[in-house]
Design a protein around this motif. Structure first.
Motif, PDB file in Angstrom:
ATOM      1  N   ALA A 446      45.616  29.531  30.520  1.00 16.31           N
ATOM      2  CA  ALA A 446      44.331  30.038  30.788  1.00 16.31           C
ATOM      3  C   ALA A 446      43.943  29.625  32.289  1.00 16.31           C
ATOM      4  CB  ALA A 446      42.687  29.977  30.258  1.00 16.31           C
ATOM      5  N   ASP A 447      43.446  30.348  33.428  1.00 16.71           N
ATOM      6  CA  ASP A 447      43.502  29.923  34.839  1.00 16.71           C
ATOM      7  C   ASP A 447      42.282  29.518  35.152  1.00 16.71           C
ATOM      8  OD1 ASP A 447      43.358  29.060  37.700  1.00 16.71           O
ATOM      9  OD2 ASP A 447      44.558  30.773  38.091  1.00 16.71           O
ATOM     10  N   GLY A 448      41.792  28.673  35.094  1.00 20.18           N
ATOM     11  CA  GLY A 448      40.135  27.592  35.388  1.00 20.18           C
ATOM     12  C   GLY A 448      39.858  27.955  36.892  1.00 20.18           C
ATOM     13  N   ALA A 449      40.614  27.885  37.942  1.00 22.29           N
ATOM     14  CA  ALA A 449      40.239  28.713  38.710  1.00 22.29           C
ATOM     15  C   ALA A 449      38.254  28.838  38.897  1.00 22.29           C
ATOM     16  CB  ALA A 449      40.660  29.305  39.873  1.00 22.29           C
ATOM     17  N   ARG A 450      38.185  28.015  39.884  1.00 12.49           N
ATOM     18  CA  ARG A 450      35.864  28.516  39.787  1.00 12.49           C
ATOM     19  C   ARG A 450      35.483  29.519  39.771  1.00 12.49           C
ATOM     20  NH1 ARG A 450      31.851  24.775  40.587  1.00 12.49           N
ATOM     21  NH2 ARG A 450      32.821  22.605  40.668  1.00 12.49           N
ATOM     22  N   LYS A 451      36.736  30.544  40.655  1.00  7.44           N
ATOM     23  CA  LYS A 451      36.105  32.378  40.729  1.00  7.44           C
ATOM     24  C   LYS A 451      36.667  32.716  39.036  1.00  7.44           C
ATOM     25  CE  LYS A 451      41.014  33.431  41.940  1.00  7.44           C
ATOM     26  NZ  LYS A 451      41.631  34.351  42.995  1.00  7.44           N
ATOM     27  N   PHE A 452      36.942  32.881  38.096  1.00 14.94           N
ATOM     28  CA  PHE A 452      37.035  33.230  36.849  1.00 14.94           C
ATOM     29  C   PHE A 452      36.245  32.566  35.829  1.00 14.94           C
ATOM     30  CE2 PHE A 452      41.761  32.848  38.161  1.00 14.94           C
ATOM     31  CZ  PHE A 452      41.633  33.998  37.896  1.00 14.94           C
ATOM     32  N   TRP A 453      35.169  31.241  36.383  1.00 14.92           N
ATOM     33  CA  TRP A 453      34.189  31.047  35.117  1.00 14.92           C
ATOM     34  C   TRP A 453      32.788  30.908  36.189  1.00 14.92           C
ATOM     35  CZ3 TRP A 453      32.616  26.043  36.736  1.00 14.92           C
ATOM     36  CH2 TRP A 453      33.506  25.107  37.541  1.00 14.92           C
ATOM     37  N   GLU A 454      33.238  30.545  37.222  1.00 11.06           N
ATOM     38  CA  GLU A 454      31.684  30.732  38.121  1.00 11.06           C
ATOM     39  C   GLU A 454      30.763  31.762  38.330  1.00 11.06           C
ATOM     40  OE1 GLU A 454      31.945  26.906  41.535  1.00 11.06           O
ATOM     41  OE2 GLU A 454      32.658  28.885  41.697  1.00 11.06           O
ATOM     42  N   GLY A 455      29.782  31.499  38.602  1.00 10.39           N
ATOM     43  CA  GLY A 455      28.427  33.462  38.937  1.00 10.39           C
ATOM     44  C   GLY A 455      28.494  33.992  36.897  1.00 10.39           C
ATOM     45  N   ALA A 456      27.220  34.939  37.360  1.00  6.74           N
ATOM     46  CA  ALA A 456      26.843  35.506  36.557  1.00  6.74           C
ATOM     47  C   ALA A 456      27.988  36.149  35.630  1.00  6.74           C
ATOM     48  CB  ALA A 456      25.653  36.023  36.642  1.00  6.74           C
ATOM     49  N   ASP A 457      28.562  37.198  36.330  1.00  2.00           N
ATOM     50  CA  ASP A 457      29.200  37.991  35.856  1.00  2.00           C
ATOM     51  C   ASP A 457      30.927  37.437  35.345  1.00  2.00           C
ATOM     52  OD1 ASP A 457      30.545  37.745  38.226  1.00  2.00           O
ATOM     53  OD2 ASP A 457      30.255  39.993  38.916  1.00  2.00           O
ATOM     54  N   ALA A 458      31.422  36.117  35.156  1.00  2.00           N
ATOM     55  CA  ALA A 458      32.429  35.484  35.139  1.00  2.00           C
ATOM     56  C   ALA A 458      33.135  35.649  33.879  1.00  2.00           C
ATOM     57  CB  ALA A 458      32.470  34.282  34.975  1.00  2.00           C
ATOM     58  N   ASP A 459      34.132  36.532  33.563  1.00  2.00           N
ATOM     59  CA  ASP A 459      33.959  37.421  31.449  1.00  2.00           C
ATOM     60  C   ASP A 459      35.573  36.144  31.630  1.00  2.00           C
ATOM     61  OD1 ASP A 459      36.036  38.295  33.643  1.00  2.00           O
ATOM     62  OD2 ASP A 459      35.424  40.029  32.612  1.00  2.00           O
ATOM     63  N   ALA A 460      36.227  34.943  31.792  1.00  2.00           N
ATOM     64  CA  ALA A 460      37.196  34.422  31.599  1.00  2.00           C
ATOM     65  C   ALA A 460      37.198  34.343  30.052  1.00  2.00           C
ATOM     66  CB  ALA A 460      37.548  33.113  32.034  1.00  2.00           C
ATOM     67  N   PRO A 461      38.617  34.430  29.414  1.00  2.00           N
ATOM     68  CA  PRO A 461      38.123  34.513  27.509  1.00  2.00           C
ATOM     69  C   PRO A 461      37.341  33.118  27.552  1.00  2.00           C
ATOM     70  CG  PRO A 461      40.413  34.836  28.506  1.00  2.00           C
ATOM     71  CD  PRO A 461      39.691  34.891  29.653  1.00  2.00           C
ATOM     72  N   TYR A 462      37.888  31.684  27.894  1.00  2.00           N
ATOM     73  CA  TYR A 462      37.212  30.494  27.345  1.00  2.00           C
ATOM     74  C   TYR A 462      36.173  30.385  27.725  1.00  2.00           C
ATOM     75  CZ  TYR A 462      38.338  29.926  32.433  1.00  2.00           C
ATOM     76  OH  TYR A 462      38.202  29.732  33.614  1.00  2.00           O
ATOM     77  N   LEU A 463      35.680  31.634  28.428  1.00  2.00           N
ATOM     78  CA  LEU A 463      34.142  31.004  28.506  1.00  2.00           C
ATOM     79  C   LEU A 463      33.094  31.320  27.191  1.00  2.00           C
ATOM     80  CD1 LEU A 463      33.008  32.466  32.025  1.00  2.00           C
ATOM     81  CD2 LEU A 463      33.478  30.419  30.894  1.00  2.00           C
ATOM     82  N   SER A 464      34.265  31.929  25.727  1.00  2.00           N
ATOM     83  CA  SER A 464      33.480  32.583  24.834  1.00  2.00           C
ATOM     84  C   SER A 464      33.967  31.545  23.926  1.00  2.00           C
ATOM     85  CB  SER A 464      33.148  33.667  24.160  1.00  2.00           C
ATOM     86  OG  SER A 464      32.855  34.204  25.799  1.00  2.00           O
ATOM     87  N   GLU A 465      33.187  31.978  22.399  1.00  2.00           N
ATOM     88  CA  GLU A 465      34.224  31.094  20.730  1.00  2.00           C
ATOM     89  C   GLU A 465      35.032  32.204  20.488  1.00  2.00           C
ATOM     90  OE1 GLU A 465      32.815  28.379  17.520  1.00  2.00           O
ATOM     91  OE2 GLU A 465      32.564  31.115  17.087  1.00  2.00           O
ATOM     92  N   CYS A 466      36.476  31.947  20.200  1.00  2.00           N
ATOM     93  CA  CYS A 466      37.015  32.060  19.703  1.00  2.00           C
ATOM     94  C   CYS A 466      37.240  31.857  18.695  1.00  2.00           C
ATOM     95  CB  CYS A 466      38.663  32.289  20.790  1.00  2.00           C
ATOM     96  SG  CYS A 466      39.875  33.580  19.893  1.00  2.00           S
ATOM     97  N   PHE A 467      36.606  31.503  17.181  1.00  2.00           N
ATOM     98  CA  PHE A 467      36.316  31.060  15.587  1.00  2.00           C
ATOM     99  C   PHE A 467      37.775  31.366  15.323  1.00  2.00           C
ATOM    100  CE2 PHE A 467      35.830  30.444  11.639  1.00  2.00           C
ATOM    101  CZ  PHE A 467      35.192  29.023  11.609  1.00  2.00           C
ATOM    102  N   GLY A 468      39.121  30.214  15.110  1.00  2.00           N
ATOM    103  CA  GLY A 468      39.851  30.154  14.329  1.00  2.00           C
ATOM    104  C   GLY A 468      40.787  29.176  14.757  1.00  2.00           C
TER     105      GLY A 468
END
Lengths: 574, 574
Positions: A446-468
């Motif tokens: 996954a790309d962890g550049a700031r634009k993918f996780w900064e800001g309220a509407d960021a939705d990179a998949p790694y911002l949520s739990e993917c249990f398993g």
């Protein structure tokens, strides 16, 4: 007929253990009275207690299958049971379904005598319950294995002695908390030349009311025992509502508790089971009953938040979802790091609330004792380490266990859609249970550049739990960015664990400060036989209670202090 | 310029006091380091600390009137002040009004250094704050008197040394709670023939975030200090939002705290004041800010319930309204009982959360050492005891203080509409403050037959709190009924205190069991110089936290344990 348990017997057998537990939570050095080696069981111990061997445990479990599990509870209006082992076999047990209008009053009826018994007797009775559970650890191992999907060794250790450790730890905290105020005090206030004012004061720890334990599918005993024993030891009856797919381990627990309570002269109804019919949603009904004053819950964030919002009449302790991070900055033991992480990602197919999910690796690579490694090299080497660890099917199955249910499997199957697959998941043939779904972990780049996780509407998949068994190898622009992303996910989604590898004092300081400020438990540079996803009772804290993944830690003073109240009666001194 | 405070100085002066406080909360025997005799103040103590005499305290207070109260806080966007003394005089102080977008970040900025200072240094700094407040007790007495309406002696004792006792008690609990886990531990787990697994673990108490103290009008320091000092001692900055009519006592407190923090090398912004403009309702805005993680509140049930429901991001500790009951079954000291109750009803015009409201008296009368007494005789004798106690205006004014505000006066004036008046309220001319509203307590007769209070739609006036100098002499059909009514009001409305008079072991058992089950603090047969409405720090619990009048007690482990979290960092042992 079994002889009644006397206080003298209980004191002689268990008071030394209680004292050692009290000492252990003060020093937080290593300690456990529950052997974790399977061969320590079977035959008679020095103290004269018989324990079940592996074979006896399995026989005991087999004898339960396909039968009604009798508990002799008041208010049983039918039977419920729908467990299917993740290893493939139907379980076939049926458990009493409660008529709560009958059961709850019966549970309350036992409270005054249990309250009057006092903190020490309650603790000793709890220790006897734990000791009898301990003697049946191999039976519990089967029950945990065939409900959670854990491989046998893990089901035995985590579901047996480690769960018992956590129960005992909660009893020790409960005892310490209730006894920090004395039972009585003489108060004499000087009045100059006049006689002093004198009062006799008595202090009684009183229970809140009925406690509700809402069990989880993956660790029914390990996650259930702290709340169960903390509530019981503080005088509250406990109604156990297991996960519909993981009833047996807690039904056995309830059975043992009822047996011991009765023998010790208390109402067995102080502990009862609430099994539910498919899709009944009984937890939602029970949680807002006025009689329920304490709730312990492990499970989804959605229902945990619902409980915290709606069960306002109760003290609510929740463990929910989180996003666990490992920051990989540098290491002086590259092979050790890879081996340690490979094990953490594989254990129980990553179905632990403590399994790392986001591996944050600088895009420009890291320094190691084996020379500089690029991001791609680290990811490839970690994938290879997992493959190596799980290369043999029998060994893999013993580490991975089975996928607990269809939702985890669906998430795993959807994961390749989240990014480039760095480590594919493969099916493993279980040598003993051909119907079990056994899958190796999957890792996505996954790309962890700031634009993918900064800001309220960021939705990179790694911002949520993917249990398993799904993890993300996130390429970040720097270690500073890794720490910022760690802060973001911990603050927004919570984290049960944080790991980090670094040889840089500055990076270590940054990571430690982030964990102190965001309230996350940190494991640094683990390269040997301790893993970020494991916590030891009496020494480690499981979760912090200070970020969204849990509102409590297992176990501390806050976990027990609200379960009872101290009531004072003051009278003129005689 | 004042010399900086060193840890060595703080340790030498305050560590012995902290140790005594820790011992006192364990034994709950009488103890206080804060003299409650007004003449103990003035001049220099053995330790070299100067304290203000009565006259110096008054002069210091007068010097503040009509002026801006400077605090040098960041983010001040204007001035606010509307205090009017219940004794008649305009106060005229103005306090900084906060720009919270500037103030909150400034408060947070001080957190890391305060956290890193550790529990002992934090406790010692808190003790220095308390000691400086203590030296100005006569100034605080004026401030409390002219905001709460308490008479001078009570304002001095309850607002001075007793409030300081409660602050110190909270510091002791906070210190004990944070230090029950060691700062570091070496963990070594045996591995059979292999080397043990070894980890070095460090444990740091970390704060939740900014704590908000929402002060009350009647006891700004007594009710405010436990939360303020518990939060500060556990590492949280504290934003103090006083009642708009009782700002000065807490503004002085904030001033002293800022001064000490600065001298000790910490950010003064760790404690700040949030004064508000009339009808601004700033508490509602602050309470749901994400930076606010702890809230302490004393006041109405409506706003307390609102906080518990809406401020979900914070640990919320509330003390709300309740219905306090005294069960009068029998006595062997009739005159002592009457005198004790008369005092309890009169003190501070019944404007205490602990003042008895419902006096439950069997309709057929009671047995006493002075012969049997009918319900009417008990009521008449109690009315006469109050009249006797308050017969002299100067003495009455010194006991009653002033009515705190118009709402209490309205309730008092409406009370004759609630039933036959057994004891009328009269106006007392204050010898010193002619504009003060001084009123003696009023007692109404009420029918306590079950039909008036059983069932969900019962609406007898004594089923709700009538805060102020109004009590109900409720004629019940039996002592059993009295206990049932006590249970009803305690369960539904809560009770900060319960009193009872009985010579019957059976009645005593019934009452005690009711208090244990309904979670209420009980005072039995008080006939001397201790009153049901008074609780002593280090020994008594103020409220139970287990009935609707409060969700916390002052002070216990539960009051402090949730204000911080314990963060662990584990590393391979070197």
């Amino acid at each position: 007929m079994t002889a009644a348990l006397t206080t003298a017997q209980l004191t002689q057998e268990h008071r030394p253990t209680l004292d050692q537990a009290l000492e252990a939570i003060r020093t937080r050095a290593y300690w456990s009275p529950h052997p974790e080696h399977p061969k320590a069981y079977g035959g008679e111990s020095e103290g004269g207690r018989r324990s079940l061997s592996v074979a006896e445990g399995q026989a005991a479990f087999e004898a339960l299958r396909g039968k009604r599990f009798e508990l002799d509870q008041p208010g049983t209006d039918g039977w419920a049971g729908s467990e299917v082992s993740p290893f493939g076999a139907e379980m076939g047990m049926e458990y009493p379904h409660p008529d709560i209008e009958v059961l709850l009053p019966a549970m309350r009826a036992g409270m005054p005598a249990w309250r009057d018994a006092g903190p020490e007797t309650r603790a000793l009775v709890c220790l006897e319950i734990l000791a009898r559970i301990g003697a049946r650890s191999h039976e519990f191992a089967q029950a945990v294995m065939h409900t959670s999907g854990q491989a046998y060794m893990m089901a035995f250790q985590a579901g047996g002695p480690h769960a018992q450790d956590h129960g005992l730890e909660a009893v020790a905290y409960a005892f310490a908390e209730q006894t920090r105020t004395p039972g009585a005090a003489d108060w004499s206030k000087p009045q100059g030349k006049r006689d002093p004012l004198r009062l006799r004061k008595t202090f009684t720890a009183v229970p809140r009311g009925i406690a509700l334990l809402i069990g989880c599918n993956t660790f029914p005993t390990w996650n259930g025992y702290p709340g169960l024993f903390a509530s019981l030891a503080t005088g509250n009856p406990v109604l156990v509502k297991p996960h519909p797919q993981a009833v047996l381990p807690l039904a056995l627990t309830v059975q043992v508790a009822r047996e011991v309570l009765k023998e010790a002269g208390f109402s067995p109804d102080l502990v009862a089971l609430a099994a539910e019919r498919p899709d009944e949603g009984i937890a939602k009904v029970l949680a807002v009953r006025p009689e329920i004053r304490v709730i312990d819950y492990t499970g989804s964030t959605a229902f945990g938040d619902w409980l915290e919002t709606h069960a306002r009449q109760a003290q609510v302790f929740t463990e929910k979802a989180g996003v666990n991070t490992v920051v990989i900055d540098s290491t002086d033991d590259y092979r050790g790091m890879l081996a340690n992480l490979a094990f953490s990602l594989s254990l129980y197919s990553g179905q632990m609330c403590t399994t790392p999910q986001n591996l944050l690796i600088p895009r420009d690579g890291i320094t190691t004792d084996a020379g500089p490694k690029t991001y791609d090299e680290v990811v490839a080497d970690l994938a290879a380490a997992v493959d190596g660890l799980l290369g043999d099917d029998a060994r893999a199955a013993a580490l991975l266990g089975a996928i607990v249910g269809p939702r985890v499997q669906e998430r795993l199957e959807a994961a390749p859609g989240l990014g480039a697959v760095a480590l594919a998941s493969r099916s493993v043939a279980h040598p003993e249970f051909p119907d079990a779904t056994v899958r190796t972990p999957l890792m996505v780049k996954a790309d962890g550049a700031r634009k993918f996780w900064e800001g309220a509407d960021a939705d990179a998949p790694y911002l949520s739990e993917c249990f398993g068994p799904v993890s993300f190898a996130v390429a970040v622009d720097s270690t500073e960015d890794a720490v910022a992303l760690l802060r973001r996910t911990t603050r927004d989604k919570g984290a049960m664990t944080v790991g980090a590898y670094t040889t840089s004092p500055e990076a270590e300081r940054l990571i430690e400060e982030a964990c102190l400020e965001e309230c996350a438990q940190l494991s640094l540079n683990l390269t040997g036989g301790v893993y970020v996803n494991q916590t030891a009772a009496f020494s480690d804290f499981h979760g912090s209670g200070g970020n969204p993944s849990a509102n409590a830690t297992l176990c501390d003073g806050a976990f027990v202090a609200g379960r009872f109240r101290m009531i004072e009666v003051r009278r003129p001194a005689e």
